[in-house]
Design an enzyme around this catalytic site. Structure first.
Site, mmCIF file in Angstrom:
data_model
loop_
_atom_site.group_PDB
_atom_site.id
_atom_site.type_symbol
_atom_site.label_atom_id
_atom_site.label_comp_id
_atom_site.label_asym_id
_atom_site.label_seq_id
_atom_site.Cartn_x
_atom_site.Cartn_y
_atom_site.Cartn_z
ATOM 1 N N ARG A 234 0.819 -1.228 0.000
ATOM 2 C CA ARG A 234 0.000 0.000 0.000
ATOM 3 C C ARG A 234 0.851 1.275 0.000
ATOM 4 O O ARG A 234 0.396 2.317 0.456
ATOM 5 C CB ARG A 234 -0.964 0.030 1.185
ATOM 6 C CG ARG A 234 -2.172 -0.885 0.996
ATOM 7 C CD ARG A 234 -3.233 -0.565 2.072
ATOM 8 N NE ARG A 234 -4.390 -1.417 1.984
ATOM 9 C CZ ARG A 234 -5.470 -1.145 1.251
ATOM 10 N NH1 ARG A 234 -5.557 -0.051 0.560
ATOM 11 N NH2 ARG A 234 -6.491 -1.986 1.239
ATOM 12 N N ASP B 215 -6.992 -2.581 -7.358
ATOM 13 C CA ASP B 215 -7.738 -3.147 -6.239
ATOM 14 C C ASP B 215 -8.007 -4.612 -6.558
ATOM 15 O O ASP B 215 -8.155 -4.969 -7.738
ATOM 16 C CB ASP B 215 -9.054 -2.409 -6.023
ATOM 17 C CG ASP B 215 -9.718 -2.849 -4.728
ATOM 18 O OD1 ASP B 215 -9.482 -2.216 -3.689
ATOM 19 O OD2 ASP B 215 -10.441 -3.874 -4.743
ATOM 20 N N ARG C 153 -3.377 5.918 -0.137
ATOM 21 C CA ARG C 153 -3.964 6.776 0.894
ATOM 22 C C ARG C 153 -3.020 7.565 1.786
ATOM 23 O O ARG C 153 -3.378 8.630 2.282
ATOM 24 C CB ARG C 153 -4.866 5.923 1.786
ATOM 25 C CG ARG C 153 -5.861 5.100 1.041
ATOM 26 C CD ARG C 153 -6.437 4.005 1.942
ATOM 27 N NE ARG C 153 -5.384 3.140 2.480
ATOM 28 C CZ ARG C 153 -5.587 2.194 3.385
ATOM 29 N NH1 ARG C 153 -6.800 2.010 3.867
ATOM 30 N NH2 ARG C 153 -4.588 1.442 3.818
ATOM 31 N N TYR D 229 -15.187 -11.763 -0.022
ATOM 32 C CA TYR D 229 -15.939 -10.551 -0.383
ATOM 33 C C TYR D 229 -17.208 -10.904 -1.162
ATOM 34 O O TYR D 229 -18.280 -10.349 -0.922
ATOM 35 C CB TYR D 229 -15.074 -9.594 -1.209
ATOM 36 C CG TYR D 229 -14.073 -8.822 -0.375
ATOM 37 C CD1 TYR D 229 -14.496 -7.826 0.506
ATOM 38 C CD2 TYR D 229 -12.710 -9.081 -0.464
ATOM 39 C CE1 TYR D 229 -13.590 -7.122 1.274
ATOM 40 C CE2 TYR D 229 -11.792 -8.374 0.307
ATOM 41 C CZ TYR D 229 -12.233 -7.398 1.176
ATOM 42 O OH TYR D 229 -11.344 -6.704 1.936
ATOM 43 N N ARG E 56 -6.569 12.177 -6.529
ATOM 44 C CA ARG E 56 -7.886 11.533 -6.518
ATOM 45 C C ARG E 56 -8.991 12.580 -6.408
ATOM 46 O O ARG E 56 -10.019 12.495 -7.070
ATOM 47 C CB ARG E 56 -7.991 10.538 -5.346
ATOM 48 C CG ARG E 56 -7.315 9.179 -5.569
ATOM 49 C CD ARG E 56 -8.035 8.315 -6.601
ATOM 50 N NE ARG E 56 -9.450 8.143 -6.327
ATOM 51 C CZ ARG E 56 -9.972 7.271 -5.473
ATOM 52 N NH1 ARG E 56 -9.184 6.433 -4.834
ATOM 53 N NH2 ARG E 56 -11.277 7.209 -5.278
#
Lengths: 364, 364
Positions: free
Chosen positions: B31, B82, B35, B157, B44
């Protein structure tokens, strides 16, 4: 005419915890008292009290603790409470928020904050003593397990301010200010010890120390920052009653959790019970000042049906219960349980069937 | 005048993954793109696109993938995407909800539902190919790690409908309808294989298969329900590029995850790297139909600084980085990383300092 109830000390559950031969494998469920039972939800709704208020009402605690014993025929009751009850009694401002868990308004992050946590004295927990005394005769010989949170799990709530997945602030504090960390953990060990002592003195036949989040730590960090404090709690109690020590995701910590002074190590579903049994066999207690030295000794294990499977069809559960019992035969005195607490949406009928199955197929 | 960039195949990162001698320990962060970087959040916000839309824009993917390479000087880039991107490309209705994660409107719970999942063909992922082709020259020799989710984590998921702590519906389905489970996992293995194959064919120098939630399973369940499908993915790729296999809370699964066909096993902070290195040493690949048999071989490890410590003072991080490097010496080719992804609130300055420290003290 009164009948004389059996002594819980002679119960299948207590004898199993001591590794003695038993007629069948005992079974109880973590969180058996509470959210999964409709009679509990009704009682709480009727009472209209917060969780912490309910925990301070001996009549409610007694009824809630008895409910799963009546319904499921489990081999032990577990005292209905919350791990933050004694922390609140020691002066920390904490609330239990439905759907979230314990929330601490002013988290503990400095030496000054530490001063806000008092000691817990038995007098602060008289409602606990009263509830246990009400419970014992009504349990008619079914043993009562005393309940408490371990210093690490309690500290995480106090430092983070609530439930945390990463325990980032707690871990940062441990490593950056070990003195403050150990000061906090010592204080929590005192509070938890008093909470358990009150339950034992009033008649509990065993205790379980819940270190639910310990699995988030490496073994090195667990041994350095946590084990001495959990050992102080468990060995401070001494061998007067069996001591169960439980955490989730602790495949890498089972030996260390035994060394804390556990007679029974709780195991989640990730580690087969035969493997777990060998990890806790012949382990020596970590020496604790003032505690009796018991030397190397074998311990038994508790667990470990995956609670996620309670929603599966019965054939699946039946198969898994048999597997757990078979693997548990490696540990003299295996106590059947889930690998974690009963989920709120579990069907209680499933739990009753599990008790019946365990009793039926484990007869010796 | 153009300079000729170094070949990523000769990079420190790729050679370390192959267990070859290197000049220093390579470092990257799971990651690292995303973020935690203000330049990412700006981009973004400017683009005003959803997460999945952004993942389909080669220009954005290129820029976002490059950002941490520029900023931190890491030894590898990781393709920004993702895990549900290829699943969406195969026709499954899925959205990424900010603060929650992937949400599947109609969860997969029956054989009829399975029909809604198509195959993924390279043509469905042309935006991935395009992004990788744009990236390679701009990376100037820095290797690119291809990215994909493993069948179990994807299946969870799809079955749960979103992120789950207990994976209760997934576990119940595995045990109660193994045929449906294996059908679903095979389909997801095909989708994930195509996703990785497209990235490799366009120029990725390594791949990482993320089975983030595998640690929720017992080893027995992992071996029965998951390992064959992850092995099909990793061994289907073959040894053309190094294959990294990662999960969290997998202390009990490291050997099995190596057997899937990993060259590098990702390890979280719970297992010391020297222990992990011995758990994956000389492990034989699980036989997979049609895949080349490589025989017993040593693998290396990746990890394992606890990301929870990124908020601690630098002295703590410095100490822990040195410990991780020292334990990593047991594994020829240790790749330094965190034990899990960079938390959203991590200070990027800390990450840059870690890269500098790893490079400085690991020089051989």
């Amino acid at each position: 005419m009164t009948s004389i109830a059996a002594d819980p000390v002679d119960s299948v559950f207590v004898r199993a915890c001591r590794g003695e031969p038993v007629e069948h494998t005992p079974v109880w469920f973590m969180r058996q008292a509470g959210r999964s039972l409709p009679e509990y939800r009704e009682l709480r709704a009727e009472a209209g009290l917060s969780m912490l208020e309910a925990c301070r009402r001996p009549d409610l605690v007694t009824e809630i603790t008895l409910q799963p014993v009546r319904r499921h025929g489990v081999d032990a009751a577990v005292f209905y409470s919350d791990i933050v009850v004694p922390v609140a009694a020691a002066g920390v401002g904490v609330e239990i928020v439905a759907g979230t868990g314990p929330v601490v308004a002013d988290p503990i992050r400095s030496t000054a904050d530490l001063a806000r946590i008092g000691r817990a004295e038995p007098a602060d927990l008289s409602f606990v003593e009263e509830a246990v005394r009400m419970l014992i005769p009504q349990l008619e010989g079914t043993p009562l397990i005393g309940f408490a949170g371990a210093p690490f799990t309690l500290a995480s709530y106090l430092i983070e301010g609530g439930p945390s997945k990463s325990h980032a602030k707690t871990k940062a504090l441990m490593h950056s200010d070990p003195q403050l960390w150990h000061g906090l953990a010592e204080r929590l060990a005192q509070i938890t010890s008093t909470f358990l002592r009150v339950q034992i003195d009033a008649g509990a036949s065993a205790v379980q120390l819940f270190d639910s989040w310990a699995g988030a730590l490496s073994e090195a960090d667990y041994r350095r920052f946590v084990l001495p404090h959990s050992a102080a709690v468990l060995q401070g109690i001494g061998p007067v009653v069996p001591r169960i020590h439980f955490g989730v995701g602790t495949a890498h910590l089972l030996t260390a959790m035994a060394e804390a002074g556990a007679d029974v190590v709780g195991v989640d579903w990730r580690t087969p019970l035969d493997q777990a049994a060998s990890l806790v066999a012949d382990v020596v207690d970590l020496p604790v000042e003032g505690a009796p030295r018991l030397g190397a000794r074998s311990r038994t294990v508790q667990g470990n049906l995956d609670p996620a499977l309670l929603g599966a069809p019965w054939e699946v559960v039946d198969h898994e219960v048999r597997r757990v019992l078979a693997e548990g035969e490696a540990a003299p005195g295996h106590v059947f349980n889930l690998g974690h607490g009963v989920p709120p949406d579990a069907d209680p009928v499933m739990l009753t069937r599990i008790v019946e199955l365990v009793h039926k197929i484990s007869v010796r």
